[in-house]
Design a protein around this motif. Structure first.
Motif, PDB file in Angstrom:
ATOM      1  N   LEU A   1     -12.237  -0.861   4.100  1.00 35.81           N
ATOM      2  CA  LEU A   1     -11.646   0.284   3.422  1.00 35.81           C
ATOM      3  C   LEU A   1     -10.092   0.332   3.849  1.00 35.81           C
ATOM      4  O   LEU A   1      -9.197   0.578   2.827  1.00 35.81           O
ATOM      5  N   GLN A   2      -9.812   0.197   5.115  1.00 36.56           N
ATOM      6  CA  GLN A   2      -8.328   0.243   5.400  1.00 36.56           C
ATOM      7  C   GLN A   2      -7.493  -0.761   5.032  1.00 36.56           C
ATOM      8  O   GLN A   2      -6.563  -0.743   4.260  1.00 36.56           O
ATOM      9  N   LEU A   3      -8.122  -2.359   4.937  1.00 37.41           N
ATOM     10  CA  LEU A   3      -7.264  -3.262   4.539  1.00 37.41           C
ATOM     11  C   LEU A   3      -7.474  -3.285   2.825  1.00 37.41           C
ATOM     12  O   LEU A   3      -6.276  -3.490   2.321  1.00 37.41           O
ATOM     13  N   PHE A   4      -8.264  -2.473   2.251  1.00 35.99           N
ATOM     14  CA  PHE A   4      -8.236  -2.636   0.768  1.00 35.99           C
ATOM     15  C   PHE A   4      -7.084  -1.703   0.185  1.00 35.99           C
ATOM     16  O   PHE A   4      -6.531  -2.106  -0.792  1.00 35.99           O
ATOM     17  N   PHE A   5      -7.125  -0.508   0.945  1.00 33.12           N
ATOM     18  CA  PHE A   5      -6.054   0.391   0.423  1.00 33.12           C
ATOM     19  C   PHE A   5      -4.547  -0.103   0.769  1.00 33.12           C
ATOM     20  O   PHE A   5      -3.574   0.416   0.117  1.00 33.12           O
ATOM     21  N   GLU A   6      -4.562  -0.689   1.773  1.00 33.20           N
ATOM     22  CA  GLU A   6      -3.143  -1.234   2.227  1.00 33.20           C
ATOM     23  C   GLU A   6      -2.723  -2.292   1.510  1.00 33.20           C
ATOM     24  O   GLU A   6      -1.952  -2.252   0.853  1.00 33.20           O
ATOM     25  N   PHE A   7      -3.628  -3.048   0.938  1.00 34.18           N
ATOM     26  CA  PHE A   7      -3.422  -4.309   0.074  1.00 34.18           C
ATOM     27  C   PHE A   7      -3.256  -3.703  -1.395  1.00 34.18           C
ATOM     28  O   PHE A   7      -2.168  -3.953  -2.018  1.00 34.18           O
ATOM     29  N   GLN A   8      -3.911  -2.617  -1.542  1.00 36.80           N
ATOM     30  CA  GLN A   8      -3.630  -1.826  -3.055  1.00 36.80           C
ATOM     31  C   GLN A   8      -2.041  -1.516  -3.124  1.00 36.80           C
ATOM     32  O   GLN A   8      -1.576  -1.342  -4.036  1.00 36.80           O
TER      33      GLN A   8
END
Length: 95
Positions: free
Chosen positions: A38-45
């Motif tokens: 979740l953390q990585l996804f939203f940072e990447f997003q």
């Protein structure tokens, strides 16, 4: 974004790609979404919203993970709710 910042960002994407390559699960830790995903996804997003142009050829494992994350119902819902805010910020940061 400065050249130094961009270089650091690309280096981190290289590390993330390598991590996903050596791991056989769909997500960062295993086949279940974790807080790390979740953390990585939203940072990447956020990087994507800020016009990151990344190569699916150079980062095939990140692309697979990203597509898998987009298919998670709760992630999809949060992502849709965040989109107007991200578009507003993108307009302010990239006039």
């Amino acid at each position: 974004m400065s050249n130094e910042t961009a270089a650091a960002m690309w280096a981190q994407l290289d590390v993330f790609e390598a991590l996903l390559k050596q791991h056989e699960g769909r997500f960062v830790v295993n086949d279940e979404v974790t807080i790390a995903d979740l953390q990585l996804f939203f940072e990447f997003q956020n990087l994507i919203y800020l016009n990151l142009e990344w190569s699916t050829e150079k980062y095939p494992n990140i692309d697979r993970w990203y597509q898998d994350m987009l298919g998670v119902p709760s992630v999809k819902g949060i992502n849709e709710q965040w989109k107007p805010v991200a578009e507003f910020l993108k307009a302010k940061l990239n006039p």
